[in-house]
Design a protein around this motif. Sequence first.
Motif, PDB file in Angstrom:
ATOM      1  N   SER A 291     -26.932 -11.520  -1.052  1.00 50.61           N
ATOM      2  CA  SER A 291     -27.687 -10.307  -0.924  1.00 50.61           C
ATOM      3  C   SER A 291     -27.365  -9.364  -2.036  1.00 50.61           C
ATOM      4  O   SER A 291     -26.517  -9.640  -2.868  1.00 50.61           O
ATOM      5  CB  SER A 291     -26.989  -9.392   0.312  1.00 50.61           C
ATOM      6  OG  SER A 291     -27.304 -10.312   1.501  1.00 50.61           O
TER       7      SER A 291
ATOM      8  N   ARG B 174     -28.312  -4.251   0.136  1.00 51.02           N
ATOM      9  CA  ARG B 174     -27.711  -4.612   1.544  1.00 51.02           C
ATOM     10  C   ARG B 174     -26.293  -3.748   1.773  1.00 51.02           C
ATOM     11  O   ARG B 174     -25.965  -3.204   2.751  1.00 51.02           O
ATOM     12  CB  ARG B 174     -27.494  -5.905   1.740  1.00 51.02           C
ATOM     13  CG  ARG B 174     -27.066  -6.411   3.109  1.00 51.02           C
ATOM     14  CD  ARG B 174     -27.866  -6.091   4.112  1.00 51.02           C
ATOM     15  NE  ARG B 174     -27.722  -6.455   5.507  1.00 51.02           N
ATOM     16  CZ  ARG B 174     -28.261  -6.012   6.620  1.00 51.02           C
ATOM     17  NH1 ARG B 174     -29.130  -5.046   6.543  1.00 51.02           N
ATOM     18  NH2 ARG B 174     -27.720  -6.264   7.686  1.00 51.02           N
TER      19      ARG B 174
ATOM     20  N   GLY C 196     -27.551  -1.523   6.588  1.00 52.39           N
ATOM     21  CA  GLY C 196     -26.929  -1.945   5.493  1.00 52.39           C
ATOM     22  C   GLY C 196     -25.468  -1.102   5.710  1.00 52.39           C
ATOM     23  O   GLY C 196     -25.054  -0.428   6.680  1.00 52.39           O
TER      24      GLY C 196
END
Length: 218
Positions: free
Chosen positions: A43, A102, A131
């Motif tokens: 991510s 994220r 997130g």
Amino acid sequence: MGSQSGGGAQYYADNYRDYQRQNSDRKLRFYMALLDRWVQPGSRIFELGSGLGLFLEKAAAHYKCAACEPNSYGAEMSRARVPNAVVHEGSFDCIPTEHTLRAVVAWDVLEHIPDLDRALDTIYSRIESGGFLIAVVPVYDTVLGPITQLLDRDPTHLWKLSRNGWLTRLRSHGFEIADWGGIIRKLVGRRYYFHVTWPQFFLRRCSSAIYFVGRTVS
């Protein structure tokens, strides 16, 4: 990790002369485990205040990383340590808007930021829905509060809040508290660094720092 604008290398010499020991492998492993628990490897993440780049170096092996560091010496050292990561010299305004993040991580950084409320709003707006803001901050309440205050010699610690003060402030900026806990850490004799993260039933009530995971909600 413990960053502040201005001062260059002298800031670290004055306030964190044992920086390497104070950011021990055990502490860095805890930070990585906390990140891994909430964020899928691969991510896109952003480190707010990369310090000298020790955590950034570990995270870059598993995540798509960028960072900022307001201290010019810290930014230079972070770039040298992690040449494949973009490290901006600056603060939270450097968090990118063109990519979906994220998570933002901030290890001993939020307490340094003068405009904390604008920082939290900015962080929230630049993380994707669902997130995370994952952070560690010192706290100054409970029986350890006076000791923490006495040992804290960094004049750039602007926000000396209680654990409830931090969690309440996060909620006021829209974050849902997904997790939090206590930490006791101390460098003893400039040689041994204690980083204690259990038992949480005790540390949540009596610790010198807390970690928290704030989640954005749609």
